[in-house]
Design a protein around this motif. Structure first.
Motif, mmCIF file in Angstrom:
data_model
loop_
_atom_site.group_PDB
_atom_site.id
_atom_site.type_symbol
_atom_site.label_atom_id
_atom_site.label_comp_id
_atom_site.label_asym_id
_atom_site.label_seq_id
_atom_site.Cartn_x
_atom_site.Cartn_y
_atom_site.Cartn_z
ATOM 1 N N VAL A 158 -18.371 47.630 12.738
ATOM 2 C CA VAL A 158 -18.577 47.567 14.106
ATOM 3 C C VAL A 158 -19.899 47.717 15.018
ATOM 4 N N VAL A 159 -20.540 46.218 15.304
ATOM 5 C CA VAL A 159 -22.163 45.646 15.387
ATOM 6 C C VAL A 159 -22.100 47.180 17.526
ATOM 7 N N GLU A 160 -21.156 47.047 18.201
ATOM 8 C CA GLU A 160 -20.876 47.341 19.439
ATOM 9 C C GLU A 160 -20.162 48.477 19.819
ATOM 10 N N THR A 161 -19.834 49.426 20.308
ATOM 11 C CA THR A 161 -19.041 50.464 20.548
ATOM 12 C C THR A 161 -17.970 49.164 21.334
ATOM 13 N N ALA A 162 -16.581 49.215 20.538
ATOM 14 C CA ALA A 162 -15.168 48.429 21.164
ATOM 15 C C ALA A 162 -14.633 50.034 21.100
ATOM 16 N N PHE A 163 -13.083 48.912 22.539
ATOM 17 C CA PHE A 163 -12.590 50.214 22.915
ATOM 18 C C PHE A 163 -11.123 49.355 23.182
ATOM 19 N N SER A 164 -9.835 50.658 22.581
ATOM 20 C CA SER A 164 -8.976 49.421 21.975
ATOM 21 C C SER A 164 -7.831 50.076 23.492
ATOM 22 N N THR A 165 -7.148 49.418 24.221
ATOM 23 C CA THR A 165 -6.740 49.577 25.669
ATOM 24 C C THR A 165 -5.756 48.786 25.263
ATOM 25 N N GLY A 166 -4.045 49.318 26.507
ATOM 26 C CA GLY A 166 -2.934 48.815 26.375
ATOM 27 C C GLY A 166 -1.955 49.873 25.791
ATOM 28 N N SER A 167 -0.961 49.653 25.390
ATOM 29 C CA SER A 167 0.665 49.935 24.957
ATOM 30 C C SER A 167 0.522 50.045 23.582
ATOM 31 N N ALA A 168 -0.547 48.745 23.486
ATOM 32 C CA ALA A 168 -0.857 48.648 21.602
ATOM 33 C C ALA A 168 -2.286 49.709 21.144
ATOM 34 N N ALA A 169 -2.299 50.343 21.808
ATOM 35 C CA ALA A 169 -3.731 50.975 21.604
ATOM 36 C C ALA A 169 -4.099 51.266 20.313
ATOM 37 N N GLN A 170 -4.794 51.502 18.756
ATOM 38 C CA GLN A 170 -4.725 52.137 18.263
ATOM 39 C C GLN A 170 -6.191 51.938 17.522
ATOM 40 N N GLY A 171 -6.552 52.962 16.851
ATOM 41 C CA GLY A 171 -7.878 52.716 16.037
ATOM 42 C C GLY A 171 -8.460 51.151 15.867
ATOM 43 N N GLY A 172 -7.882 50.229 15.203
ATOM 44 C CA GLY A 172 -7.937 48.796 14.617
ATOM 45 C C GLY A 172 -7.067 48.389 13.165
ATOM 46 N N SER A 173 -6.677 47.362 13.101
ATOM 47 C CA SER A 173 -6.540 46.778 12.062
ATOM 48 C C SER A 173 -7.066 45.994 11.640
ATOM 49 N N PHE A 174 -6.511 46.643 9.719
ATOM 50 C CA PHE A 174 -8.100 46.317 8.658
ATOM 51 C C PHE A 174 -7.464 44.901 8.260
ATOM 52 N N GLY A 175 -6.157 44.733 8.341
ATOM 53 C CA GLY A 175 -5.832 43.979 7.274
ATOM 54 C C GLY A 175 -4.166 43.486 7.553
ATOM 55 N N TYR A 176 -3.026 42.495 7.084
ATOM 56 C CA TYR A 176 -1.790 42.867 7.421
ATOM 57 C C TYR A 176 -1.615 41.509 6.182
ATOM 58 N N LEU A 177 -0.085 41.728 6.380
ATOM 59 C CA LEU A 177 0.678 40.744 5.670
ATOM 60 C C LEU A 177 1.944 40.093 5.848
ATOM 61 N N ALA A 178 2.341 39.054 7.116
ATOM 62 C CA ALA A 178 2.769 38.358 7.288
ATOM 63 C C ALA A 178 3.827 37.584 6.420
ATOM 64 N N SER A 179 4.967 38.060 6.692
ATOM 65 C CA SER A 179 6.384 37.048 6.076
ATOM 66 C C SER A 179 7.558 36.447 6.879
ATOM 67 N N SER A 180 7.257 35.136 6.918
ATOM 68 C CA SER A 180 8.767 34.926 7.957
ATOM 69 C C SER A 180 9.458 33.930 7.287
ATOM 70 N N LYS A 181 10.601 33.311 7.653
ATOM 71 C CA LYS A 181 11.648 32.344 6.684
ATOM 72 C C LYS A 181 12.005 31.149 8.604
ATOM 73 N N THR A 182 11.966 29.882 7.985
ATOM 74 C CA THR A 182 11.830 29.225 9.028
ATOM 75 C C THR A 182 13.436 28.278 8.176
ATOM 76 N N ARG A 183 14.573 27.532 9.262
ATOM 77 C CA ARG A 183 14.958 26.432 8.816
ATOM 78 C C ARG A 183 15.135 25.641 9.975
ATOM 79 N N SER A 184 15.299 24.429 9.619
ATOM 80 C CA SER A 184 15.221 23.174 10.637
ATOM 81 C C SER A 184 16.223 22.205 9.686
ATOM 82 N N VAL A 185 17.110 21.356 10.595
ATOM 83 C CA VAL A 185 18.150 20.252 10.079
ATOM 84 C C VAL A 185 17.464 19.088 9.832
#
Length: 196
Positions: A158-185
């Motif tokens: 963090v090179v400059e002060t950054a504030f998290s705002t709104g209903s999803a405000a948190q200290g930050g996210s350092f990484g994530y996994l995402a899985s999805s399954k899509t199907r189309s005829v």
């Protein structure tokens, strides 16, 4: 084995199992539902196992530091082969936006090693507002088993002060996994993913 001698010997010619290439990918089967990527493609014995994002968009998401894992038998980079996604970008929530993250601006990229058993590369990025930075080194080793893994060494700043705002405000996210399954005829390419 490593042997020493007084005379210079010819270098051995070991099989080159792994390689890395920078490529682009564009696919928009439905207007607004597109993948427009620049990425490093990791190939092991002819199979395209991973794509690591260098920029672009994936269904509205920025793509720097996003790893797309493909099926082990995939030979081409394609949505029908995508299995899972991981992101090693640093994010924080800002009310009225989709958030701010280091997946937005590529600063630099460098292939450090393109060997016969291992590839290693580095990606540096920052948020569009310049407040966050991420450096990550990615390493993939050839593996003859069905378990394929990529190793990531990540450094966030963090090179400059950054504030998290709104209903999803948190200290930050350092990484994530995402899985999805899509199907189309109708659209074969959209038959992808799985939910673990």
């Amino acid at each position: 084995y490593l042997y020493y001698d007084d005379e210079e010997k010819p270098s051995p010619s070991y099989q080159d199992h792994v390689s890395i290439k920078e490529e682009t990918f564009y696919y928009e089967p439905i207007t607004g539902y597109k993948a427009d990527l620049r990425y490093y493609k990791i190939i092991d014995d002819g199979y395209c196992l991973y794509g690591v994002g260098l920029g672009g968009e994936l269904i509205g998401l920025e793509t720097v530091h996003k790893i797309i894992k493909q099926k082990n038998d995939a030979t081409v980079f394609s949505p029908r082969n995508w299995v899972q996604m991981a992101s090693f970008a640093f994010f924080y929530a800002v009310e009225g936006t989709t958030g701010v993250g280091t997946d937005e601006v590529l600063v630099s990229k460098d292939i450090l090693v393109d060997g016969n058993l291992m590839v290693r590369f580095k990606i540096s990025s920052k948020s569009s507002n310049g407040k966050l930075e991420t450096d990550a080194a990615y390493t993939y080793y050839h593996c003859p088993t069905s378990e394929k893994r990529i190793i990531v060494d990540v450094s966030h700043r963090v090179v400059e002060t950054a504030f998290s705002t709104g209903s999803a405000a948190q200290g930050g996210s350092f990484g994530y996994l995402a899985s999805s399954k899509t199907r189309s005829v109708n659209i074969r390419e959209l038959n992808s993913g799985f939910i673990p």
